[in-house]
Scaffold this active site. Structure first.
Site, PDB file in Angstrom:
ATOM      1  N   LYS A 214      67.715 -57.989  36.081  1.00 33.15           N
ATOM      2  CA  LYS A 214      66.449 -58.183  36.820  1.00 33.15           C
ATOM      3  C   LYS A 214      66.389 -57.323  38.070  1.00 33.15           C
ATOM      4  O   LYS A 214      65.417 -56.596  38.308  1.00 33.15           O
ATOM      5  CB  LYS A 214      66.282 -59.658  37.195  1.00 33.15           C
ATOM      6  N   GLU A 239      69.399 -61.900  48.210  1.00 29.07           N
ATOM      7  CA  GLU A 239      70.695 -62.168  47.583  1.00 29.07           C
ATOM      8  C   GLU A 239      71.725 -61.088  47.882  1.00 29.07           C
ATOM      9  O   GLU A 239      72.898 -61.386  48.124  1.00 29.07           O
ATOM     10  CB  GLU A 239      70.519 -62.304  46.064  1.00 29.07           C
ATOM     11  N   ARG A 248      73.571 -49.233  44.332  1.00 28.06           N
ATOM     12  CA  ARG A 248      72.966 -49.289  42.997  1.00 28.06           C
ATOM     13  C   ARG A 248      71.984 -48.138  42.793  1.00 28.06           C
ATOM     14  O   ARG A 248      71.964 -47.496  41.746  1.00 28.06           O
ATOM     15  CB  ARG A 248      72.238 -50.617  42.795  1.00 28.06           C
ATOM     16  N   GLU A 379      61.085 -74.322  37.256  1.00 25.42           N
ATOM     17  CA  GLU A 379      59.932 -74.947  37.897  1.00 25.42           C
ATOM     18  C   GLU A 379      58.672 -74.168  37.523  1.00 25.42           C
ATOM     19  O   GLU A 379      57.936 -73.686  38.363  1.00 25.42           O
ATOM     20  CB  GLU A 379      60.108 -75.006  39.420  1.00 25.42           C
ATOM     21  N   LYS A 426      52.644 -62.759  29.972  1.00 31.82           N
ATOM     22  CA  LYS A 426      51.336 -63.128  30.510  1.00 31.82           C
ATOM     23  C   LYS A 426      50.733 -61.915  31.190  1.00 31.82           C
ATOM     24  O   LYS A 426      51.416 -61.206  31.936  1.00 31.82           O
ATOM     25  CB  LYS A 426      51.456 -64.278  31.521  1.00 31.82           C
ATOM     26  N   ARG A 428      47.005 -61.427  32.971  1.00 34.36           N
ATOM     27  CA  ARG A 428      45.704 -62.041  33.244  1.00 34.36           C
ATOM     28  C   ARG A 428      44.544 -61.118  32.895  1.00 34.36           C
ATOM     29  O   ARG A 428      43.482 -61.576  32.450  1.00 34.36           O
ATOM     30  CB  ARG A 428      45.622 -62.445  34.719  1.00 34.36           C
TER      31      ARG A 428
END
Length: 457
Positions: A214, A239, A248, A379, A426, A428
């Site tokens: 990610k 993080e 990176r 969540e 998804k 929109r």
């Protein structure tokens, strides 16, 4: 009669901060990250600043009338000295231009008072005479650590200044004529074809299970936008440290194993590639804030301040679940709902796409097919509702470590080595679908596949 030894304070500076805000409420973003109400020693100034922040959080204009109304609503207007004291605050400063200078004075003296308080706490620990000296020393260290951690101010750092820790300083790039980029490309052809580029004001959630890549994909998108389009990118890394992120980016740009860069065990050819990558990245408008415990209002204020100085084209948050909301919520779902709503508001306010990296729940692991679904968002209700686009990253390699494991469940199918699926679950304002890209794990880099096109459902 001996005089009372008051703690460090400067009432004039406190009045100047509030007076500046009453003159020009828009300059609140210059001090909202730095100052808290408790930094004001004067109760009247503390209550006025708290009222100004309350108005700011509601996205309403700050001026003498709205502040008076807010204080009156709370039943505090008479307590601060009424409208007459607000008039006095306006009279003490001719302009709001020096508000940051006044705020620094208030902040510095507040830290001194907190240091005195910390010293009193440490002194009390000593008087307790606990036989466990190790425990007492740990408690004393914790008092100072909390003060430093809670009030240690981190902010955006240009990527060039981080890179220059490792290399010689490079010349500052020439400034060109500013032109607003209509939409931001990810740099991945199939994904840009599917999305039509990342549209301004969109909230984009980039989600996956641990080890899917990610953060790497988010950093690759940041690099592609900044270097490929000249976009200005702000990264909130909750993080990872800015040094780790830059390592990176260097590994990805130079195509040198990130472990070799970290250990400094590069050969001559790799050093040349790293130097070339350093020059290219140094010219990119990428700003990194690696504050570990940032609140929504702090993130918003920092983004607005940077946007005022250098118009932003893209914001990246890594990652969503580490962002802290304002105040207390009934439950975690409600808290995350407030956060995602605020992020969507920030994207619209600054008119930029905002990518929020997100974790997925363990429900993925419990299914025979591990491809993520919208219901797997941790969540998920608020995230799914507020996001304009939800993108999942999936790699079979994470679940099938060897070709033998893959062959047992997928006979006669080629092992998907270094292949990743980017799934638009998804969208929109457009179609959903997925594309395949290459993921070079040693380089923490995603690349286009030559034959990769968007697959529509």
């Amino acid at each position: 009669m001996t005089g009372v030894n008051l703690p460090p304070h400067d009432i004039d500076a406190e009045e100047a901060v509030n007076g500046s805000l009453l003159i020009d409420g828009k300059c609140v973003y210059q001090v909202a990250v730095l100052l808290r109400p408790d930094d004001f020693l004067s109760e009247a100034n503390r209550l006025i600043y708290q009222a100004e922040l309350s108005i700011y959080h509601r996205d309403e204009a700050i001026d003498q009338i709205t502040v008076a109304q807010e204080l009156d609503r709370q039943g505090l207007l008479d307590k601060i000295g009424g409208a007459a004291y607000l008039n006095h605050l306006i009279s003490v400063v001719p302009t709001s231009l020096d508000i940051e200078h006044y705020a620094q004075i208030v902040y510095r003296l507040s830290i001194m008072r907190q240091l005195i308080s910390a010293g009193d706490k440490i002194s009390s620990l000593g008087y307790e005479a606990d036989p466990d000296t190790g425990s007492t020393l740990n408690k004393a260290e914790d008092v100072l650590f909390r003060l430093r951690n809670e009030r240690g101010r981190l902010d955006f750092v240009p990527i060039k200044s981080i890179l220059d820790k490792y290399f010689e300083e490079t010349p500052k790039p020439e400034e060109g004529i500013f032109q607003r980029i209509p939409y931001i490309n990810t740099g991945f052809h199939g994904l840009d074809e599917l999305l039509g580029g990342m549209q301004r004001s969109d909230l984009i959630v980039l989600a996956g299970r641990p080890s899917m890549g990610k953060t790497s994909l988010a950093m690759n998108i940041a690099r592609n936008a900044a270097i490929g389009q000249g976009a200005c990118v702000a990264i909130f890394s909750l993080e990872m440290s800015n040094e780790s992120l830059v390592q990176r980016l260097l590994a990805s740009e130079a195509e040198v194993n990130s472990k070799r860069i970290r250990l400094g065990s590069n050969n001559f050819e790799e050093e040349q590639a790293i130097m070339d990558a350093h020059g290219k990245l140094s010219s990119a408008s990428i700003y990194i804030d690696d504050s570990p415990m940032v609140r929504v209002v702090e993130m918003r204020s920092k983004a607005r301040r940077l946007h005022y100085e250098q118009p932003l084209d893209l914001i990246i948050l890594d990652y969503l679940q580490l962002l802290q909301s304002e105040g207390r919520s009934e439950n975690r779902v409600q808290e995350l709902s407030n956060i995602t709503r605020s992020l969507k508001g920030l994207a619209r306010e600054l008119n930029v796409p905002l990518i929020a990296v997100s974790q997925l729940s363990r429900a993925v692991e419990g299914r025979a097919i591990h491809i993520p679904q919208l219901s797997d968002l941790r969540e998920s209700g608020a995230i799914e509702q507020d996001a304009d686009i939800v993108i999942f990253i999936y790699r079979d390699e994470v679940y099938y470590k060897t070709e033998e494991e893959w062959e047992r469940e997928h006979p006669n199918q080629v092992y998907p080595r270094e292949i990743a699926d980017i799934i638009v679950a998804k969208h929109r304002n457009g179609p959903i679908g997925q594309i395949k890209v290459r993921f070079k794990n040693a380089l923490t880099k995603f690349d286009n596949l030559h034959d990769a096109t968007a697959q529509l459902p």
